[in-house]
Design a protein around this motif. Structure first.
Motif, mmCIF file in Angstrom:
data_model
loop_
_atom_site.group_PDB
_atom_site.id
_atom_site.type_symbol
_atom_site.label_atom_id
_atom_site.label_comp_id
_atom_site.label_asym_id
_atom_site.label_seq_id
_atom_site.Cartn_x
_atom_site.Cartn_y
_atom_site.Cartn_z
ATOM 1 N N PHE A 26 99.577 58.547 15.819
ATOM 2 C CA PHE A 26 98.406 59.209 15.266
ATOM 3 C C PHE A 26 98.346 58.970 13.764
ATOM 4 N N VAL A 27 97.128 58.843 13.236
ATOM 5 C CA VAL A 27 96.908 58.745 11.797
ATOM 6 C C VAL A 27 95.748 59.655 11.417
ATOM 7 N N VAL A 28 95.840 60.201 10.209
ATOM 8 C CA VAL A 28 94.751 61.007 9.660
ATOM 9 C C VAL A 28 93.701 60.051 9.113
ATOM 10 N N GLU A 29 92.452 60.248 9.507
ATOM 11 C CA GLU A 29 91.358 59.408 9.011
ATOM 12 C C GLU A 29 90.479 60.118 7.989
ATOM 13 N N VAL A 30 90.296 61.421 8.142
ATOM 14 C CA VAL A 30 89.493 62.200 7.207
ATOM 15 C C VAL A 30 90.238 63.481 6.902
ATOM 16 N N GLY A 31 90.309 63.801 5.619
ATOM 17 C CA GLY A 31 90.940 65.042 5.205
ATOM 18 C C GLY A 31 92.405 64.838 4.898
ATOM 19 N N PRO A 32 93.084 65.936 4.905
ATOM 20 C CA PRO A 32 92.656 67.251 5.345
ATOM 21 C C PRO A 32 91.757 67.935 4.311
ATOM 22 N N LEU A 33 90.834 68.720 4.829
ATOM 23 C CA LEU A 33 89.935 69.518 4.018
ATOM 24 C C LEU A 33 90.381 70.971 4.142
ATOM 25 N N VAL A 34 90.428 71.672 3.014
ATOM 26 C CA VAL A 34 90.923 73.046 3.012
ATOM 27 C C VAL A 34 89.858 73.967 2.449
ATOM 28 N N ASP A 35 89.636 75.081 3.148
ATOM 29 C CA ASP A 35 88.739 76.134 2.682
ATOM 30 C C ASP A 35 89.404 77.467 3.002
ATOM 31 N N GLY A 36 90.003 78.067 2.002
ATOM 32 C CA GLY A 36 90.723 79.315 2.220
ATOM 33 C C GLY A 36 91.888 79.106 3.161
#
Length: 115
Positions: free
Chosen positions: A61-71
């Motif tokens: 597995f690979v991360v393609e977008v993010g990680p995005l954090v909101d709170g």
């Protein structure tokens, strides 16, 4: 731990087969909401990931977008690749996780195979 680093470890280590890190990343009261069932705690998460690796050879597995954090929420998009019955398999997914006290406590996932 920064939620971004936690998510990268979630994909880079745990989902890539290092099941021993599950207790470091997943809280004891974790609930994962898979499309057809819920998973509870780090031991069940490790079991499900192990079963997934058992279904596909050379799974990664690979991360393609993010990680995005909101709170307390972390979101990311990943791509998985493996081999099943001699044929390459690729799928994508979107994760949404909730963090408390430096570990994941809740998880929602949506994934699709690619043609």
């Amino acid at each position: 731990m920064d939620p971004r680093d936690l998510y990268r470890r979630w994909i880079d280590e745990l989902w890539n087969g290092d099941l021993d890190v599950a207790p470091e990343l997943v809280a004891a009261d974790f609930v994962g909401h898979w499309p057809d069932h819920d998973v509870h705690g780090p031991d069940e998460v490790a079991r499900i990931i192990g079963e997934t690796h058992g279904m596909l050879d050379a799974l990664s597995f690979v991360v393609e977008v993010g990680p995005l954090v909101d709170g307390e929420l972390v979101a990311g998009r990943w791509r998985g690749r493996g081999v099943q019955d001699g044929n390459p398999v690729t799928f994508i997914g979107n994760d949404l996780l909730r963090v408390a006290d430096g570990r994941f406590v809740e998880y929602w996932v949506a994934s699709l195979p690619l043609p």
